[in-house]
Design a protein around this motif. Structure first.
Motif, PDB file in Angstrom:
ATOM      1  N   LEU A  52      -1.037 -12.250   6.024  1.00 21.08           N
ATOM      2  CA  LEU A  52      -1.519 -11.861   7.339  1.00 21.08           C
ATOM      3  C   LEU A  52      -1.256 -10.389   7.594  1.00 21.08           C
ATOM      4  O   LEU A  52      -0.134  -9.897   7.416  1.00 21.08           O
ATOM      5  CB  LEU A  52      -0.825 -12.694   8.418  1.00 21.08           C
ATOM      6  CG  LEU A  52      -1.021 -14.216   8.319  1.00 21.08           C
ATOM      7  CD1 LEU A  52      -0.220 -14.921   9.390  1.00 21.08           C
ATOM      8  CD2 LEU A  52      -2.503 -14.574   8.427  1.00 21.08           C
ATOM      9  N   LEU A  53      -2.311  -9.686   8.016  1.00 17.48           N
ATOM     10  CA  LEU A  53      -2.220  -8.288   8.433  1.00 17.48           C
ATOM     11  C   LEU A  53      -2.302  -8.224   9.959  1.00 17.48           C
ATOM     12  O   LEU A  53      -3.170  -8.880  10.568  1.00 17.48           O
ATOM     13  CB  LEU A  53      -3.350  -7.471   7.822  1.00 17.48           C
ATOM     14  CG  LEU A  53      -3.275  -7.144   6.327  1.00 17.48           C
ATOM     15  CD1 LEU A  53      -4.611  -6.609   5.842  1.00 17.48           C
ATOM     16  CD2 LEU A  53      -2.173  -6.134   6.055  1.00 17.48           C
ATOM     17  N   ASN A  54      -1.395  -7.468  10.566  1.00 17.58           N
ATOM     18  CA  ASN A  54      -1.451  -7.263  12.013  1.00 17.58           C
ATOM     19  C   ASN A  54      -0.767  -5.952  12.372  1.00 17.58           C
ATOM     20  O   ASN A  54      -0.191  -5.280  11.508  1.00 17.58           O
ATOM     21  CB  ASN A  54      -0.854  -8.451  12.771  1.00 17.58           C
ATOM     22  CG  ASN A  54       0.591  -8.700  12.385  1.00 17.58           C
ATOM     23  OD1 ASN A  54       1.409  -7.766  12.399  1.00 17.58           O
ATOM     24  ND2 ASN A  54       0.911  -9.946  12.038  1.00 17.58           N
ATOM     25  N   GLN A  55      -0.810  -5.598  13.665  1.00 19.87           N
ATOM     26  CA  GLN A  55      -0.255  -4.323  14.113  1.00 19.87           C
ATOM     27  C   GLN A  55       1.175  -4.463  14.632  1.00 19.87           C
ATOM     28  O   GLN A  55       1.715  -3.527  15.210  1.00 19.87           O
ATOM     29  CB  GLN A  55      -1.134  -3.747  15.229  1.00 19.87           C
ATOM     30  CG  GLN A  55      -1.282  -4.692  16.428  1.00 19.87           C
ATOM     31  CD  GLN A  55      -2.007  -4.038  17.589  1.00 19.87           C
ATOM     32  OE1 GLN A  55      -2.065  -2.829  17.664  1.00 19.87           O
ATOM     33  NE2 GLN A  55      -2.552  -4.847  18.496  1.00 19.87           N
ATOM     34  N   SER A  56       1.831  -5.605  14.427  1.00 20.62           N
ATOM     35  CA  SER A  56       3.190  -5.793  14.925  1.00 20.62           C
ATOM     36  C   SER A  56       4.183  -5.142  13.974  1.00 20.62           C
ATOM     37  O   SER A  56       3.843  -4.718  12.870  1.00 20.62           O
ATOM     38  CB  SER A  56       3.501  -7.274  15.066  1.00 20.62           C
ATOM     39  OG  SER A  56       3.552  -7.880  13.773  1.00 20.62           O
ATOM     40  N   ASN A  71      -5.026 -11.167  10.797  1.00 11.98           N
ATOM     41  CA  ASN A  71      -6.187 -11.210   9.916  1.00 11.98           C
ATOM     42  C   ASN A  71      -5.727 -11.350   8.463  1.00 11.98           C
ATOM     43  O   ASN A  71      -4.599 -10.976   8.109  1.00 11.98           O
ATOM     44  CB  ASN A  71      -7.014  -9.930  10.073  1.00 11.98           C
ATOM     45  CG  ASN A  71      -7.723  -9.869  11.403  1.00 11.98           C
ATOM     46  OD1 ASN A  71      -8.780 -10.444  11.583  1.00 11.98           O
ATOM     47  ND2 ASN A  71      -7.109  -9.169  12.362  1.00 11.98           N
ATOM     48  N   PHE A  72      -6.634 -11.876   7.641  1.00  9.60           N
ATOM     49  CA  PHE A  72      -6.285 -12.141   6.238  1.00  9.60           C
ATOM     50  C   PHE A  72      -6.197 -10.836   5.441  1.00  9.60           C
ATOM     51  O   PHE A  72      -7.040  -9.951   5.584  1.00  9.60           O
ATOM     52  CB  PHE A  72      -7.328 -13.065   5.607  1.00  9.60           C
ATOM     53  CG  PHE A  72      -7.079 -13.357   4.164  1.00  9.60           C
ATOM     54  CD1 PHE A  72      -6.002 -14.128   3.770  1.00  9.60           C
ATOM     55  CD2 PHE A  72      -7.927 -12.848   3.183  1.00  9.60           C
ATOM     56  CE1 PHE A  72      -5.780 -14.397   2.435  1.00  9.60           C
ATOM     57  CE2 PHE A  72      -7.708 -13.110   1.849  1.00  9.60           C
ATOM     58  CZ  PHE A  72      -6.623 -13.886   1.472  1.00  9.60           C
ATOM     59  N   GLY A  73      -5.136 -10.737   4.633  1.00  7.26           N
ATOM     60  CA  GLY A  73      -4.979  -9.627   3.710  1.00  7.26           C
ATOM     61  C   GLY A  73      -4.710 -10.136   2.309  1.00  7.26           C
ATOM     62  O   GLY A  73      -4.331 -11.299   2.117  1.00  7.26           O
ATOM     63  N   TYR A  74      -4.874  -9.303   1.339  1.00 11.78           N
ATOM     64  CA  TYR A  74      -4.701  -9.714  -0.056  1.00 11.78           C
ATOM     65  C   TYR A  74      -4.240  -8.514  -0.871  1.00 11.78           C
ATOM     66  O   TYR A  74      -4.380  -7.351  -0.450  1.00 11.78           O
ATOM     67  CB  TYR A  74      -6.020 -10.264  -0.624  1.00 11.78           C
ATOM     68  CG  TYR A  74      -7.181  -9.328  -0.413  1.00 11.78           C
ATOM     69  CD1 TYR A  74      -7.490  -8.326  -1.336  1.00 11.78           C
ATOM     70  CD2 TYR A  74      -7.964  -9.436   0.740  1.00 11.78           C
ATOM     71  CE1 TYR A  74      -8.543  -7.465  -1.132  1.00 11.78           C
ATOM     72  CE2 TYR A  74      -9.021  -8.563   0.959  1.00 11.78           C
ATOM     73  CZ  TYR A  74      -9.311  -7.584   0.017  1.00 11.78           C
ATOM     74  OH  TYR A  74     -10.340  -6.723   0.233  1.00 11.78           O
ATOM     75  N   GLY A  75      -3.673  -8.807  -2.026  1.00 14.06           N
ATOM     76  CA  GLY A  75      -3.198  -7.706  -2.856  1.00 14.06           C
ATOM     77  C   GLY A  75      -2.819  -8.145  -4.256  1.00 14.06           C
ATOM     78  O   GLY A  75      -2.644  -9.338  -4.542  1.00 14.06           O
ATOM     79  N   GLU A  91       0.923  -1.066  -6.397  1.00 13.10           N
ATOM     80  CA  GLU A  91       0.341  -2.188  -5.652  1.00 13.10           C
ATOM     81  C   GLU A  91      -0.950  -1.777  -4.952  1.00 13.10           C
ATOM     82  O   GLU A  91      -1.099  -0.637  -4.490  1.00 13.10           O
ATOM     83  CB  GLU A  91       1.363  -2.695  -4.640  1.00 13.10           C
ATOM     84  CG  GLU A  91       0.944  -3.936  -3.891  1.00 13.10           C
ATOM     85  CD  GLU A  91       2.084  -4.510  -3.070  1.00 13.10           C
ATOM     86  OE1 GLU A  91       1.999  -5.678  -2.703  1.00 13.10           O
ATOM     87  OE2 GLU A  91       3.062  -3.765  -2.803  1.00 13.10           O
ATOM     88  N   TYR A  92      -1.878  -2.728  -4.895  1.00  8.25           N
ATOM     89  CA  TYR A  92      -3.114  -2.584  -4.132  1.00  8.25           C
ATOM     90  C   TYR A  92      -3.115  -3.636  -3.029  1.00  8.25           C
ATOM     91  O   TYR A  92      -2.791  -4.807  -3.269  1.00  8.25           O
ATOM     92  CB  TYR A  92      -4.330  -2.783  -5.044  1.00  8.25           C
ATOM     93  CG  TYR A  92      -5.615  -3.021  -4.281  1.00  8.25           C
ATOM     94  CD1 TYR A  92      -6.384  -1.944  -3.837  1.00  8.25           C
ATOM     95  CD2 TYR A  92      -6.034  -4.313  -3.982  1.00  8.25           C
ATOM     96  CE1 TYR A  92      -7.557  -2.157  -3.124  1.00  8.25           C
ATOM     97  CE2 TYR A  92      -7.201  -4.525  -3.270  1.00  8.25           C
ATOM     98  CZ  TYR A  92      -7.966  -3.457  -2.841  1.00  8.25           C
ATOM     99  OH  TYR A  92      -9.114  -3.669  -2.136  1.00  8.25           O
ATOM    100  N   VAL A  93      -3.479  -3.251  -1.797  1.00 11.13           N
ATOM    101  CA  VAL A  93      -3.597  -4.182  -0.677  1.00 11.13           C
ATOM    102  C   VAL A  93      -4.900  -3.870   0.055  1.00 11.13           C
ATOM    103  O   VAL A  93      -5.243  -2.691   0.279  1.00 11.13           O
ATOM    104  CB  VAL A  93      -2.395  -4.063   0.297  1.00 11.13           C
ATOM    105  CG1 VAL A  93      -2.630  -4.928   1.542  1.00 11.13           C
ATOM    106  CG2 VAL A  93      -1.108  -4.481  -0.393  1.00 11.13           C
TER     107      VAL A  93
END
Length: 440
Positions: A52-56, A71-75, A91-93
């Motif tokens: 999960l990606l967020n601004q917190s 929102n969904f994230g991946y890496g 790393e790639y995200v």
């Protein structure tokens, strides 16, 4: 948001199922010495994750859009382990970050097509000396990276899309890795990313840098030969302690074996001492204590075969020794019946009756007897001389044990030097193996 959470759950479940299947096929890993060279380990690994990606953020930094949206994230990442507790990770995200205001409809959405970072990775479990290849491994990481982002905002009903921007960012986080097998781990982590820009959320100004977070679940796979251990799982100090404990156990086992051997040696020494005691002759009369019926005979006293003093003659009487034909027959019979164990000086029991008659004859008529041992020419001269001497001495010892006077018996060994037959034939060698009795 609901769909994003479902995607994260499906990814996590697929990763866990695949690692369980691989765990059943993991071969045995070779053991290496503590502080072994790097070539003895696997040092490269790759990982994939989703989350999960967020601004917190966990440290309370201010954010303009105060309503959090996940929102969904991946890496993916590649890691090079340099020390058991330290590695470097590239790393790639990707994904997107979004948020809104709680008290109005203003929102932002920032697409994150890519980000690349190089981070230092510290495995805390391998710094704890008491744990040897722990299953749960907490870690920290921090580094520097570059990301490309495309923000857009909707403010008071007006949508604004900005061009893609490339900026530096500082990732830093923590997490836990769960060892499923020697070379597969579940990766549960959290990372905050400080963007070196104020317009990551599409709103410039304000003076503070933008920040977003990424909570993820993934799987890490070690690369290389499965027979080698993974350096990231190694704790050299704990391994050294384990090796020392094994060496200590070996030393204890060796000590116990030495003590058992020492006890056995003491037992053998006691047996040898008893044997020497049986063969000892304290009064020096030529008869061992075991057979000496008169153990305190004075020095230089003539004794019989049982160790008792011989009677003193009342007056010297000169007797002429006369050896009769019957006497010679008794001796000849003893010679014919005399048998030894092959290659030894042990008299066989069938020889005893004839020897007993010779002993009685020596006692009765006070004869003197010369015993001459002979062998064939088989073997070395030294061995044959010794064997012929020992056999003559064996006959003397037997006659003495039956009461014959040891001072009147002479035992000599000649080996193969006086043959009476041809040693080239078995019959001749048999005749040459003999002990001759001479009465006088």
């Amino acid at each position: 948001m609901t769909m994003n959470l479902k995607r994260v759950g499906l990814l996590a479940g697929a990763g866990i199922l695949s690692t369980i299947q691989l765990a059943a096929q993991t071969p045995e890993v070779n053991q290496v010495k503590p502080f072994a060279p790097e070539s003895e380990y696997r040092t490269w690994s790759v990982g994939v994750h989703g989350g999960l990606l967020n601004q917190s953020n966990l440290i309370g930094l201010r954010r303009r859009f105060d309503k959090v949206e996940n929102n969904f994230g991946y890496g993916v990442y590649v890691k090079r382990q340099i020390l058991p507790g330290f590695g470097v990770q590239a790393e790639y995200v990707g994904g997107k970050v979004a948020g809104s205001y709680k008290d109005n409809n203003n929102t932002f959405e920032t697409k994150l097509p890519w980000s690349a970072a190089l981070s230092a990775h510290v495995t805390l479990a391998n710094i704890n000396w008491r744990h040897h290849q722990g299953i749960i491994k907490p870690y920290l990481n921090a580094g520097l990276g570059v990301l490309g982002f495309e923000p857009s905002t909707e403010i008071d009903g007006n949508t604004t899309t900005y061009d893609r921007t490339t900026e530096l960012f500082i990732p830093g986080g923590l997490g836990l890795k769960f060892g499923v097998t020697h070379d597969i781990a579940i990766d549960l982590g959290y990372r905050m990313n400080l963007v070196q820009s104020t317009n990551f959320d599409g709103v410039s100004g304000g003076g503070s840098k933008d920040i977003f977070s990424y909570a993820h679940l993934g799987v890490e796979f070690a690369l290389g030969s499965k027979s080698k251990p993974v350096l990231a799982n190694s704790n050299p100090v704990s391994a050294m302690q384990k090796e020392y404990l094994a060496q200590y156990d070996d030393l204890v086992a060796h000590k116990n074996a030495m003590e058992a051997q020492r006890a056995e040696n003491e037992k053998l020494r006691s047996q040898v001492e008893r044997l020497y005691a049986d063969l000892a002759d304290d009064d020096g009369d030529g008869v061992a204590n075991r057979y000496d019926k008169c153990p305190d005979t004075p020095e230089n006293t003539k004794v019989d075969g049982s160790g008792c003093p011989l009677p003193e003659p009342k007056a010297p009487v000169v007797q002429q020794v006369v050896v009769t034909d019957e006497d010679r027959r008794v001796v000849d019979e003893a010679i014919q019946n005399l048998e030894f164990d092959t290659g030894k000086a042990t008299i066989r029991p069938p020889s005893y009756p004839s020897l007993n008659k010779v002993a009685a004859l020596l006692i009765e008529k006070n004869f003197s007897l010369k015993l001459a041992g002979h062998t064939d020419n088989t073997g070395s001269m030294q061995t044959n001389l010794r064997l012929s001497k020992e056999r003559a001495e064996a006959v003397k010892a037997y006659l003495v044990s039956k009461g014959a006077n040891p001072s009147r018996i002479e035992a000599t060994g000649y080996g193969p030097t006086q043959p009476i037959a041809d040693n080239k034939t078995a019959e001749g060698r048999q005749k040459n193996r003999r002990v001759e009795f001479t009465l006088y």
